[in-house]
Structures are given as structure tokens and as C-alpha cells.
Write a protein that holds these residues in place. Structure first.
Motif, PDB file in Angstrom:
ATOM      1  N   UNK A   1       0.845  -1.201   0.000  1.00 26.86           N
ATOM      2  CA  UNK A   1       0.000   0.000   0.000  1.00 26.86           C
ATOM      3  C   UNK A   1       0.882   1.253   0.000  1.00 26.86           C
ATOM      4  N   UNK A   2       0.549   2.203  -0.848  1.00 26.18           N
ATOM      5  CA  UNK A   2       1.360   3.413  -1.019  1.00 26.18           C
ATOM      6  C   UNK A   2       1.387   4.277   0.243  1.00 26.18           C
ATOM      7  N   UNK A   3       2.576   4.707   0.621  1.00 25.24           N
ATOM      8  CA  UNK A   3       2.730   5.652   1.736  1.00 25.24           C
ATOM      9  C   UNK A   3       2.541   7.066   1.207  1.00 25.24           C
ATOM     10  N   UNK A   4       1.613   7.828   1.805  1.00 26.21           N
ATOM     11  CA  UNK A   4       1.406   9.206   1.342  1.00 26.21           C
ATOM     12  C   UNK A   4       1.959  10.236   2.324  1.00 26.21           C
ATOM     13  N   UNK A   5       2.103   9.844   3.601  1.00 30.56           N
ATOM     14  CA  UNK A   5       2.650  10.754   4.614  1.00 30.56           C
ATOM     15  C   UNK A   5       3.744  10.026   5.370  1.00 30.56           C
ATOM     16  N   UNK A   6       4.915  10.659   5.468  1.00 31.33           N
ATOM     17  CA  UNK A   6       6.022  10.061   6.201  1.00 31.33           C
ATOM     18  C   UNK A   6       6.615  11.088   7.153  1.00 31.33           C
ATOM     19  N   UNK A   7       6.668  10.729   8.424  1.00 32.79           N
ATOM     20  CA  UNK A   7       7.196  11.602   9.476  1.00 32.79           C
ATOM     21  C   UNK A   7       8.460  10.962  10.017  1.00 32.79           C
ATOM     22  N   UNK A   8       9.571  11.710  10.002  1.00 29.88           N
ATOM     23  CA  UNK A   8      10.861  11.176  10.427  1.00 29.88           C
ATOM     24  C   UNK A   8      11.549  12.139  11.393  1.00 29.88           C
ATOM     25  N   UNK A   9      11.849  11.646  12.584  1.00 34.64           N
ATOM     26  CA  UNK A   9      12.618  12.426  13.560  1.00 34.64           C
ATOM     27  C   UNK A   9      11.982  13.754  13.920  1.00 34.64           C
ATOM     28  N   UNK A  10      10.667  13.810  13.967  1.00 28.65           N
ATOM     29  CA  UNK A  10       9.972  15.086  14.197  1.00 28.65           C
ATOM     30  C   UNK A  10      10.132  15.537  15.640  1.00 28.65           C
ATOM     31  N   UNK A  11      10.610  16.782  15.778  1.00 32.73           N
ATOM     32  CA  UNK A  11      10.807  17.369  17.108  1.00 32.73           C
ATOM     33  C   UNK A  11      10.153  18.750  17.150  1.00 32.73           C
ATOM     34  N   UNK A  12       9.682  19.094  18.350  1.00 41.56           N
ATOM     35  CA  UNK A  12       9.096  20.423  18.545  1.00 41.56           C
ATOM     36  C   UNK A  12       9.410  20.909  19.948  1.00 41.56           C
ATOM     37  N   UNK A  13      10.005  22.099  20.009  1.00 43.35           N
ATOM     38  CA  UNK A  13      10.320  22.742  21.279  1.00 43.35           C
ATOM     39  C   UNK A  13       9.387  23.930  21.496  1.00 43.35           C
ATOM     40  N   UNK A  14       8.905  24.062  22.722  1.00 41.69           N
ATOM     41  CA  UNK A  14       8.245  25.286  23.188  1.00 41.69           C
ATOM     42  C   UNK A  14       9.149  25.850  24.273  1.00 41.69           C
ATOM     43  N   UNK A  15      10.059  26.739  23.888  1.00 39.19           N
ATOM     44  CA  UNK A  15      11.070  27.169  24.845  1.00 39.19           C
ATOM     45  C   UNK A  15      11.970  25.992  25.180  1.00 39.19           C
ATOM     46  N   UNK A  16      12.063  25.654  26.462  1.00 39.86           N
ATOM     47  CA  UNK A  16      12.894  24.524  26.889  1.00 39.86           C
ATOM     48  C   UNK A  16      12.114  23.207  26.893  1.00 39.86           C
ATOM     49  N   UNK A  17      10.813  23.292  26.756  1.00 39.91           N
ATOM     50  CA  UNK A  17       9.989  22.082  26.753  1.00 39.91           C
ATOM     51  C   UNK A  17      10.049  21.402  25.387  1.00 39.91           C
ATOM     52  N   UNK A  18      10.446  20.144  25.377  1.00 40.97           N
ATOM     53  CA  UNK A  18      10.480  19.368  24.139  1.00 40.97           C
ATOM     54  C   UNK A  18       9.176  18.568  24.033  1.00 40.97           C
ATOM     55  N   UNK A  19       8.227  19.106  23.254  1.00 40.25           N
ATOM     56  CA  UNK A  19       6.915  18.482  23.140  1.00 40.25           C
ATOM     57  C   UNK A  19       6.939  17.228  22.289  1.00 40.25           C
TER      58      UNK A  19
END
Length: 240
Positions: A1-19
């Protein structure tokens, strides 16, 4: 089945908080993929990044071959997003709201009409579509919004708590709409606290906690792996 969305190593910081702490997952064509976890786990942050409402701090997101950082406009062309607390203009009639929204996406009058007819069929509000949204129940509003999200036939629908606060009948109707569109090739990325809903809807599930994905699999695979009767037990045991 075809992959349409691929997320790799996704990071998000809010200031010092790593969400988000470097999460990875993919969504396939026609698949309903769910993120489950407690409040503050990073579910909504993930959905908002993919919907281009937030910028990632690091990592890569690709959709239909396009990179989020380089081509966010390509994401917006083929993705629809329904936030948990989404609302509609209370003083507009349902039909007027749908027509107003259709004009944002349509490239011709004919396409406006096509989108409008599709949204009406999805919402299935009968004659109430000609009444003000302020007179609608929460379930009616949610179905109206689902009509707005799906009327353009997006490649990916992002749904955050799609049946939150709805009664049993309205929740079932919304779930059936989602399943019907997925069967026709729509991919769905959703978040929900309702584990019965997740089992009913989802082809695969990712368990997320404190910005990390703990495990991924089909509901059946996860229940077997953790020797659990339901996904609530799966999640609890995954945390141990």
C-alpha cells in the motif's frame, strides 16, 4: 500500500519544553491511522505541524513526495484539518457556511456547486441545512464541519477528537462517514481519547507519551503483543 505521509525524527520545542522528541510514523493511502495517548503527549502538536499550523523544530515530514519545509502550500492543497474545538459562524445558515467555505477552494462556479452538493450529502442535515448554525446541536455542527473537511476529497483528513462531546447516535454517524471515505481511498490521521472508537475506526495505531512514540501496530497486533483485552490496557502496559 502506497505511503502518502512520512514523518521522520519530528521534534518540537516550546522554549525549553520538548513536546515532540523525534517521532517517526507513516500513513498509507486509504488508511485510518490513530495517535493515542494522554493529554500533553504531543498528539495535537503533531497534527498541527502536519496541517502546517505549527513549524517543526527538527525532523522531516513528506506528503505525496513534497517536503513540509519546502512546499507547505502543497500540503494545504490536499490536506483538510478538523480541530477538536472547531466551530462555525453561528449567525450563518448551514448552507451559507458551506458555500462560503467552498469558495476558498473552488476554481470555478461549477466546482463551488460540486463541493456544496458533496458537503450537503456528507452532513445529511435535511431541511435544517437552511437554518442558522446557532440553532444546531453539537452533533449537527460536527457533521456540518465534517462536510466542510471532506467536500474537496482531500488526500489526507486530519481529525482531532472527531466525536468529542457527541451522543452515541451522532458519534456512530460520524464514524461511519469516516470509514466510508477511507474505503474510497481517503487517508485519515486522527487523535481520540475514545479507545472503543479507535478500535472501531483504525487500521493502525501509534501509542504516544511525553513526545515519544512507544509502539505502533494494528489494534489486534498491539492487544496480542501486550496480552491485553483492549487498547486502554495496551497503553497502560506499554508505559510499564
Amino acid at each position: 500500500m502506497e505511503t502518502i505521509l512520512k514523518v521522520q525524527g519530528l521534534r518540537k520545542f516550546y522554549g525549553k519544553l520538548e513536546a515532540l522528541q523525534g517521532i517517526d510514523f507513516e500513513v498509507r493511502r486509504g488508511e485510518i491511522f490513530a495517535l493515542i495517548g494522554p493529554n500533553g503527549a504531543g498528539k495535537t502538536t503533531t497534527l498541527r505541524i502536519i496541517a502546517t499550523l505549527l513549524s517543526p523544530s527538527a525532523g522531516q515530514v513528506s506528503f505525496l513526495g513534497f517536503d513540509l519545509k519546502k512546499n507547505p502550500e502543497k500540503f494545504r492543497e490536499k490536506i483538510s484539518y478538523l480541530p477538536e474545538e472547531a466551530g462555525a459562524y453561528r449567525n450563518l445558515k448551514g448552507i451559507s457556511y458551506l458555500k462560503f467555505m467552498a469558495k476558498f477552494y473552488a476554481r470555478s462556479r461549477e466546482e463551488v456547486q460540486t463541493y456544496l452538493e458533496s458537503a450537503q450529502a456528507i452532513a445529511d442535515l435535511g431541511e435544517r441545512i437552511n437554518e442558522k448554525i446557532g440553532t444546531y446541536s453539537k452533533g449537527m455542527v460536527r457533521k456540518l464541519l465534517l462536510g466542510r473537511v471532506l467536500m474537496t476529497r482531500p488526500a489526507l483528513a486530519i481529525l482531532d477528537e472527531p466525536t468529542s462531546g457527541l451522543d452515541v447516535i451522532n458519534a456512530l454517524e460520524v464514524r461511519e462517514i469516516i470509514k466510508k471515505f477511507a474505503a474510497e481511498g481517503l487517508s485519515v490521521l486522527l487523535s481520540s481519547h475514545n479507545m472503543l472508537e479507535i478500535e472501531f475506526l483504525s487500521h493502525r495505531v501509534a501509542l504516544i507519551n511525553q513526545g515519544q512514540i512507544l509502539d505502533t501496530g494494528t489494534p489486534a497486533e498491539l492487544k496480542s503483543k501486550y496480552q491485553a483485552a483492549n487498547l486502554e490496557e495496551v497503553f497502560r502496559r506499554a508505559l510499564q
